[in-house]
Each structure stands twice: as C-alpha cells, then as structure tokens.
Design an enzyme around this catalytic site. Structure first.
Site, short mmCIF file in Angstrom:
data_model
loop_
_atom_site.label_atom_id
_atom_site.label_comp_id
_atom_site.label_asym_id
_atom_site.label_seq_id
_atom_site.Cartn_x
_atom_site.Cartn_y
_atom_site.Cartn_z
N GLU A 127 0.83 -1.21 0.00
CA GLU A 127 0.00 0.00 0.00
C GLU A 127 0.87 1.26 0.00
O GLU A 127 0.59 2.22 -0.71
CB GLU A 127 -0.94 0.00 1.21
CG GLU A 127 -1.94 -1.16 1.24
CD GLU A 127 -2.78 -1.25 -0.01
OE1 GLU A 127 -3.04 -0.23 -0.65
OE2 GLU A 127 -3.18 -2.38 -0.35
N HIS A 130 2.15 2.14 -3.41
CA HIS A 130 1.19 2.88 -4.25
C HIS A 130 1.34 4.39 -4.01
O HIS A 130 1.30 5.18 -4.95
CB HIS A 130 -0.25 2.49 -3.91
CG HIS A 130 -0.75 1.26 -4.60
ND1 HIS A 130 -0.73 1.10 -5.97
CD2 HIS A 130 -1.33 0.12 -4.11
CE1 HIS A 130 -1.27 -0.09 -6.29
NE2 HIS A 130 -1.63 -0.70 -5.17
N GLU A 183 -0.55 -2.33 -9.98
CA GLU A 183 -0.51 -3.45 -9.03
C GLU A 183 0.86 -4.12 -9.05
O GLU A 183 1.45 -4.37 -8.00
CB GLU A 183 -1.60 -4.47 -9.35
CG GLU A 183 -2.97 -4.07 -8.86
CD GLU A 183 -2.92 -3.48 -7.47
OE1 GLU A 183 -2.42 -4.14 -6.54
OE2 GLU A 183 -3.36 -2.32 -7.30
#
Ligand SMILES: [Zn+2]
Length: 262
Positions: A127, A130, A183
């Site tokens: 996370e 990202h 991703e």
C-alpha cells in the site's frame, strides 16, 4: 484557427513533458499534472473522513504490531516530508490502503488472513508503494487528460457516438492497463521496501500464494477486486526475490517473519 491549434498543442506538449517524472525504485516515466503537496492534502482530508467513519480497533497486540511494521516501513521509505500515520480500524472488510502523504489504514477484517508480522508488512509495504509511486495522482492526471480529449472532440464538432467510443476506448486502452501496471509496480516496490525494513521478503510470496491457490474461500472480496490475485503476481514476486533478498541482507535490523499471529 489552425495557428491557434498549433500553439495549443505545442503548449500542451511542453506542459506534458514537464509533468512527467520517473517512478522511484522503478524506471517507468509517469504523467503527473498536480503537485505532490496537493495530493498529500487530499490524502489527509480523506484520511480523517475514514477515521470518523470507522472506530479504531481495540486489539492492542495487533495495533502494536502495526506500529512496529509501520515504523520500519516508513523509515525504509525515506520520505521525511510525509506525516506518517498507521491505524488499525474496526471493520469486517478485509482491506488496507495508504493515502498520499503516508496515511495508512488496515481494516481488522484482513488480519485473520495473516500468519505473522512479515505478512502484515507485505500488505503495508504494498500500500505504501502505491503512495510512493503516486499512483493516485497519476490516475487523476490521466482522468484530466481524458476530459481534455473530450473537449477537443467536442470543439472539433464530433458527435455523441464518437464521444462514447472515445470514452470506452480510453477506459479499456488507458485506465484498465494502468490498474494492472500499478498493481505489479506496487508489488515490486513493496517487496524491496519490506526487505529494506528488515522483514523476510519470502513472506510476500507465501502471502500471495495463499490467495492464488484459492485456499481461503470467501475471503477479502473487496480487496481482491482492486488487487487482482493470480499466479502471474506470484511469479513476478518470485523473480524479484533474489534482488529483495540482497536488500534484506543489508538491512540494519532483521525481524525475519516477526511475531506469529496464530
Ligand atoms: Zn495494490
């Protein structure tokens, strides 16, 4: 009229060139129209919304585990301008996210699927990756470009059918491949990050393998809808493992797999 168009497109080209940058820990160039500060402000505002929507978890040992993981990952991330926060929110949803500026939330619903601290580090690092790669800002930039293209079509007098075709084309041709690219990029950056933070990167492969093998029926639907599982993901991580292992060897403090959760 043509002159005006030429000036418009030249300015646009200069603007876009200056709006491109390279993703950290990756060589990919990306388009960013907004500033990082703007994104971080949006992130902080959205984060307080989430915190008022979901109660904080009362699970002290897991909170402490998240704080340990968070501290290690944030130090490895090398972003002193981020105001890091790691909260465990009470929710049945199996989800986790990191908003721009270092605002990380893990929902308690994802914890039953983690065997140890290193698997928690896998999710947190993914996370955080990202956010470091500014994927949110990149998506917003492309959405703005999509709008600009639509205006161009309209001013050129194209009809509604063209607009529909354009909308569908950019969605399939630009936005969808982005989700996939983002991703894999978050997996790759996240793997290096967790290893630098001192967590055994093999845990990432173990964690994602559980998903792609489908050993956990009915699990984390929402998270999987934004985080597509698959053998490809595991293969990608396995290929990157030797490089991540080197980073792990260099880590000042090593936690291995960390504390066991069950
Ligand atoms: Zn992701």
């Amino acid at each position: 009229m043509q002159m005006r168009n030429a000036i418009f497109f030249s300015l646009l080209a200069i603007f876009l060139f200056s709006a491109c940058r390279s993703v950290p820990l990756s060589s990919r160039r990306q388009l960013l129209l907004g500033s990082e500060m703007q994104e971080n402000e949006l992130g902080a505002a959205a984060f307080s919304e989430f915190r008022s929507e979901y109660p904080a978890s009362q699970n002290k040992p897991m909170q402490q585990a998240l704080e340990r993981v968070g501290l290690a990952i944030s130090q490895a991330a090398g972003k002193p301008d981020y105001v890091w926060e790691f909260v465990l929110l009470e929710s049945e949803e199996a989800n986790a996210f990191c908003l721009p500026g270092g605002k990380v939330a893990v929902y308690s619903g994802i914890l039953p699927f983690m065997a140890n601290e290193a698997e928690l580090a896998t999710v947190v690092a993914h996370e955080v990756a990202h956010a470091l790669a500014r994927h949110g800002g990149e998506r917003m930039s492309w959405a703005q470009m999509q709008q600009l293209g639509l205006l161009g079509l309209r001013s050129a007098g194209a009809g509604g059918a063209w607009e529909t075709l354009y909308g569908a084309g950019t969605e399939v041709g630009v936005m969808l491949p982005f989700s996939r690219k983002h991703e894999f990029e978050a997996d790759s950056i996240g793997l290096v990050l967790m290893a630098k933070a001192g967590y055994d990167p093999n845990a990432a492969v173990a964690f994602w393998q559980k998903f792609s093998a489908g050993k956990m029926p009915g699990m984390i639907d929402k998270w999987l809808s934004t985080h597509p599982p698959g053998a490809e993901r595991v293969t990608n991580l396995q290929q990157l493992l030797p490089q991540a292992w080197q980073e792990y060897q260099k880590a000042g403090q090593k936690y291995g797999l960390g504390s066991k959760f069950k």
